[in-house]
Design a protein around this motif. Structure first.
Motif, PDB file in Angstrom:
ATOM      1  N   ALA A 168      -1.566   7.765 -11.973  1.00  0.00           N
ATOM      2  CA  ALA A 168      -1.583   8.131 -10.560  1.00  0.00           C
ATOM      3  C   ALA A 168      -2.897   7.696  -9.901  1.00  0.00           C
ATOM      4  O   ALA A 168      -2.906   7.184  -8.769  1.00  0.00           O
ATOM      5  CB  ALA A 168      -1.397   9.639 -10.408  1.00  0.00           C
ATOM      6  N   ALA A 169      -4.005   7.860 -10.614  1.00  0.00           N
ATOM      7  CA  ALA A 169      -5.307   7.476 -10.073  1.00  0.00           C
ATOM      8  C   ALA A 169      -5.388   5.964  -9.854  1.00  0.00           C
ATOM      9  O   ALA A 169      -5.915   5.491  -8.836  1.00  0.00           O
ATOM     10  CB  ALA A 169      -6.422   7.943 -11.007  1.00  0.00           C
ATOM     11  N   VAL A 170      -4.854   5.196 -10.808  1.00  0.00           N
ATOM     12  CA  VAL A 170      -4.863   3.742 -10.685  1.00  0.00           C
ATOM     13  C   VAL A 170      -4.018   3.303  -9.478  1.00  0.00           C
ATOM     14  O   VAL A 170      -4.438   2.459  -8.673  1.00  0.00           O
ATOM     15  CB  VAL A 170      -4.334   3.086 -11.979  1.00  0.00           C
ATOM     16  CG1 VAL A 170      -4.142   1.576 -11.776  1.00  0.00           C
ATOM     17  CG2 VAL A 170      -5.291   3.345 -13.131  1.00  0.00           C
ATOM     18  N   LEU A 171      -2.829   3.870  -9.357  1.00  0.00           N
ATOM     19  CA  LEU A 171      -1.944   3.520  -8.249  1.00  0.00           C
ATOM     20  C   LEU A 171      -2.544   3.932  -6.904  1.00  0.00           C
ATOM     21  O   LEU A 171      -2.424   3.211  -5.908  1.00  0.00           O
ATOM     22  CB  LEU A 171      -0.577   4.167  -8.447  1.00  0.00           C
ATOM     23  CG  LEU A 171       0.251   3.630  -9.621  1.00  0.00           C
ATOM     24  CD1 LEU A 171       1.487   4.498  -9.838  1.00  0.00           C
ATOM     25  CD2 LEU A 171       0.659   2.191  -9.369  1.00  0.00           C
ATOM     26  N   LEU A 172      -3.172   5.103  -6.870  1.00  0.00           N
ATOM     27  CA  LEU A 172      -3.802   5.561  -5.636  1.00  0.00           C
ATOM     28  C   LEU A 172      -4.951   4.627  -5.235  1.00  0.00           C
ATOM     29  O   LEU A 172      -5.109   4.280  -4.051  1.00  0.00           O
ATOM     30  CB  LEU A 172      -4.322   6.985  -5.807  1.00  0.00           C
ATOM     31  CG  LEU A 172      -5.028   7.591  -4.582  1.00  0.00           C
ATOM     32  CD1 LEU A 172      -4.075   7.640  -3.389  1.00  0.00           C
ATOM     33  CD2 LEU A 172      -5.577   8.974  -4.907  1.00  0.00           C
TER      34      LEU A 172
ATOM     35  N   ALA B 153       0.828  -1.210   0.000  1.00  0.00           N
ATOM     36  CA  ALA B 153       0.000   0.000   0.000  1.00  0.00           C
ATOM     37  C   ALA B 153       0.863   1.262   0.000  1.00  0.00           C
ATOM     38  O   ALA B 153       0.607   2.201  -0.757  1.00  0.00           O
ATOM     39  CB  ALA B 153      -0.923  -0.014   1.216  1.00  0.00           C
ATOM     40  N   ILE B 154       1.879   1.280   0.854  1.00  0.00           N
ATOM     41  CA  ILE B 154       2.758   2.451   0.941  1.00  0.00           C
ATOM     42  C   ILE B 154       3.520   2.666  -0.361  1.00  0.00           C
ATOM     43  O   ILE B 154       3.670   3.795  -0.857  1.00  0.00           O
ATOM     44  CB  ILE B 154       3.733   2.285   2.126  1.00  0.00           C
ATOM     45  CG1 ILE B 154       2.950   2.313   3.445  1.00  0.00           C
ATOM     46  CG2 ILE B 154       4.788   3.388   2.118  1.00  0.00           C
ATOM     47  CD1 ILE B 154       3.781   1.950   4.657  1.00  0.00           C
ATOM     48  N   THR B 155       3.997   1.546  -0.955  1.00  0.00           N
ATOM     49  CA  THR B 155       4.734   1.644  -2.220  1.00  0.00           C
ATOM     50  C   THR B 155       3.849   2.216  -3.329  1.00  0.00           C
ATOM     51  O   THR B 155       4.272   3.101  -4.090  1.00  0.00           O
ATOM     52  CB  THR B 155       5.247   0.251  -2.638  1.00  0.00           C
ATOM     53  OG1 THR B 155       6.115  -0.252  -1.624  1.00  0.00           O
ATOM     54  CG2 THR B 155       6.002   0.340  -3.958  1.00  0.00           C
ATOM     55  N   GLN B 156       2.607   1.722  -3.419  1.00  0.00           N
ATOM     56  CA  GLN B 156       1.700   2.232  -4.452  1.00  0.00           C
ATOM     57  C   GLN B 156       1.366   3.702  -4.224  1.00  0.00           C
ATOM     58  O   GLN B 156       1.234   4.477  -5.173  1.00  0.00           O
ATOM     59  CB  GLN B 156       0.415   1.400  -4.462  1.00  0.00           C
ATOM     60  CG  GLN B 156       0.608  -0.068  -4.795  1.00  0.00           C
ATOM     61  CD  GLN B 156       1.361  -0.279  -6.084  1.00  0.00           C
ATOM     62  OE1 GLN B 156       1.062   0.332  -7.108  1.00  0.00           O
ATOM     63  NE2 GLN B 156       2.373  -1.143  -6.035  1.00  0.00           N
ATOM     64  N   LEU B 157       1.264   4.102  -2.961  1.00  0.00           N
ATOM     65  CA  LEU B 157       0.995   5.504  -2.660  1.00  0.00           C
ATOM     66  C   LEU B 157       2.151   6.389  -3.103  1.00  0.00           C
ATOM     67  O   LEU B 157       1.950   7.464  -3.697  1.00  0.00           O
ATOM     68  CB  LEU B 157       0.750   5.665  -1.160  1.00  0.00           C
ATOM     69  CG  LEU B 157       0.380   7.073  -0.675  1.00  0.00           C
ATOM     70  CD1 LEU B 157      -0.918   7.527  -1.324  1.00  0.00           C
ATOM     71  CD2 LEU B 157       0.256   7.099   0.842  1.00  0.00           C
ATOM     72  N   LEU B 158       3.371   5.944  -2.828  1.00  0.00           N
ATOM     73  CA  LEU B 158       4.553   6.709  -3.262  1.00  0.00           C
ATOM     74  C   LEU B 158       4.641   6.790  -4.778  1.00  0.00           C
ATOM     75  O   LEU B 158       4.955   7.856  -5.341  1.00  0.00           O
ATOM     76  CB  LEU B 158       5.818   6.067  -2.683  1.00  0.00           C
ATOM     77  CG  LEU B 158       5.969   6.125  -1.157  1.00  0.00           C
ATOM     78  CD1 LEU B 158       7.210   5.351  -0.722  1.00  0.00           C
ATOM     79  CD2 LEU B 158       6.057   7.579  -0.684  1.00  0.00           C
ATOM     80  N   LEU B 159       4.362   5.680  -5.443  1.00  0.00           N
ATOM     81  CA  LEU B 159       4.396   5.682  -6.909  1.00  0.00           C
ATOM     82  C   LEU B 159       3.314   6.590  -7.483  1.00  0.00           C
ATOM     83  O   LEU B 159       3.522   7.239  -8.522  1.00  0.00           O
ATOM     84  CB  LEU B 159       4.225   4.252  -7.432  1.00  0.00           C
ATOM     85  CG  LEU B 159       5.403   3.306  -7.180  1.00  0.00           C
ATOM     86  CD1 LEU B 159       5.056   1.898  -7.651  1.00  0.00           C
ATOM     87  CD2 LEU B 159       6.656   3.810  -7.879  1.00  0.00           C
ATOM     88  N   ALA B 160       2.157   6.628  -6.803  1.00  0.00           N
ATOM     89  CA  ALA B 160       1.094   7.536  -7.248  1.00  0.00           C
ATOM     90  C   ALA B 160       1.567   8.984  -7.170  1.00  0.00           C
ATOM     91  O   ALA B 160       1.304   9.789  -8.074  1.00  0.00           O
ATOM     92  CB  ALA B 160      -0.162   7.335  -6.402  1.00  0.00           C
ATOM     93  N   GLY B 161       2.295   9.305  -6.100  1.00  0.00           N
ATOM     94  CA  GLY B 161       2.847  10.655  -5.981  1.00  0.00           C
ATOM     95  C   GLY B 161       3.827  10.981  -7.087  1.00  0.00           C
ATOM     96  O   GLY B 161       3.836  12.096  -7.636  1.00  0.00           O
ATOM     97  N   VAL B 162       4.657  10.017  -7.437  1.00  0.00           N
ATOM     98  CA  VAL B 162       5.620  10.214  -8.525  1.00  0.00           C
ATOM     99  C   VAL B 162       4.900  10.461  -9.845  1.00  0.00           C
ATOM    100  O   VAL B 162       5.287  11.340 -10.637  1.00  0.00           O
ATOM    101  CB  VAL B 162       6.554   8.989  -8.639  1.00  0.00           C
ATOM    102  CG1 VAL B 162       7.424   9.087  -9.885  1.00  0.00           C
ATOM    103  CG2 VAL B 162       7.423   8.860  -7.397  1.00  0.00           C
ATOM    104  N   GLN B 163       3.829   9.698 -10.096  1.00  0.00           N
ATOM    105  CA  GLN B 163       3.083   9.865 -11.342  1.00  0.00           C
ATOM    106  C   GLN B 163       2.393  11.227 -11.412  1.00  0.00           C
ATOM    107  O   GLN B 163       2.284  11.821 -12.499  1.00  0.00           O
ATOM    108  CB  GLN B 163       2.044   8.738 -11.473  1.00  0.00           C
ATOM    109  CG  GLN B 163       2.640   7.353 -11.651  1.00  0.00           C
ATOM    110  CD  GLN B 163       3.538   7.248 -12.864  1.00  0.00           C
ATOM    111  OE1 GLN B 163       3.215   7.777 -13.935  1.00  0.00           O
ATOM    112  NE2 GLN B 163       4.682   6.581 -12.703  1.00  0.00           N
TER     113      GLN B 163
END
Length: 337
Positions: free
Chosen positions: A45-49, A26-36
């Protein structure tokens, strides 16, 4: 914590590892969403979030219990899909996420299912690499994923065998080979559940070897150990197939008898007493005539397993008080549930 059985502690540890992996996802996907978002890729970003929220909800909802297998599969499918899409969109950069995903699959499940899941992840990631990357790079990535799959599979098999061995050592008395106190909690709790829900009776036999200290003082502790091993073997041979025998103290043993009412348990206890008293025991350097004192108790309404054991132990003390080498049953049994 000290009162928990070995089975409960091991399952609790496995549950904690799984929850931590889901939280990490969950934390990794949240960080990746921020990067996107920073890269102005709002759809990604929406998909990752969304993935981060789903994983966080799963981890939080099951924070104090086991995550069901269906949610574990959803977790792995979700991350595999995201990794596949990343390879398709970003090429070699997306491949980096395939390796921790493959490793995580070995920790989400046990034994054969973990290997099967890791194999599926390997196939999907290899297919993505071969489809969306140059062939030379795709084959190298496939080969490296296969190496991790093989090594991880060996690790899972060896870890499973080691866990079974350690579990066996924890729940087994090393001298007699019988079950010890670590399994007793779960066994008695299950019988209490069956009694309260299905009105199935159950009884305990608590027995103690008479004058064991005098035996040790006269012949030595090694001789005493020989007697305990022979005693355990003779008790086990006399019991019925569904009865379970535990060593709960130095010379103290407990017989758990499912589907057994008090009078029937008393008859079995008397058979045990005669099996010990009527035939001498042969040690390495001497022969010994042993006897046992026995207390019998049927499960009563609303008793806890500790109270149930204490009732049987009280009956055992009564048998000793009356002169040993006899069976005493707990009185005032209340059969209503």
């Amino acid at each position: 914590m000290p009162n928990q059985s070995a089975d409960t502690l091991l399952q609790s540890f496995r549950n904690k590892v799984t929850r931590n992996i889901v939280w990490a996802g969950a934390i990794t996907q949240l960080l990746l969403a921020g990067v996107q978002v920073w890269l102005v890729h709002y759809i990604q970003a929406a998909v990752l979030l969304a993935a981060a929220i789903v994983l966080a909800v799963i981890a939080y909802w099951y924070r104090s219990k086991r995550i069901p297998d269906v949610w574990r599969v959803i977790f792995m499918m979700l991350l595999t899909s995201i990794c596949f899409a990343s390879i398709r969109t970003n090429g070699a950069i997306g491949v980096y996420w395939a390796y921790p995903l493959l490793v995580a699959s070995f920790f989400m499940f046990r034994d054969g299912f973990a290997i099967a899941l890791a194999s599926v992840v390997t196939i999907v990631m290899s297919a993505a690499a071969l489809l969306y990357m140059p062939v030379s790079d795709g084959w190298r990535i496939t080969a490296s994923l296969l190496v991790i799959l093989v090594l991880g599979s060996v690790f899972v098999v060896m870890l499973g065998r080691m866990q079974k061995l350690l579990h066996q050592l924890v729940v087994t008395d090393t001298l007699t080979g019988l079950q010890n106190r670590h399994r007793l909690n779960n066994v008695l709790s299950q019988l209490i559940h069956n009694f309260r829900r299905y009105h199935r009776p159950a009884s305990l036999i608590m027995l103690d070897l008479d004058h064991f200290k005098l035996l040790n003082d006269k012949h030595g502790h090694l001789f005493g150990d020989q007697m305990l091993k022979q005693l355990a073997a003779r008790l086990k041979a006399t019991l019925r197939i569904n009865d379970q025998l535990f060593r709960v103290g130095g010379e103290e043993f407990l017989v758990v008898m499912p589907e057994t009412e008090l009078e029937e348990a008393v008859k079995v206890a008397e058979k045990l007493r005669l099996a010990i008293a009527n035939t001498p025991f042969d040690g390495k350097d001497a022969q010994a005539h042993l006897t046992i004192s026995i207390g019998v108790a049927q499960l009563r309404a609303e008793q806890t397993w500790a109270e149930w054991i204490n009732t049987a132990d009280t009956a055992l003390l009564e048998a000793k008080r009356k002169g040993r080498n006899q069976v005493c049953k707990a009185e005032s049994y209340t059969p209503t549930a």
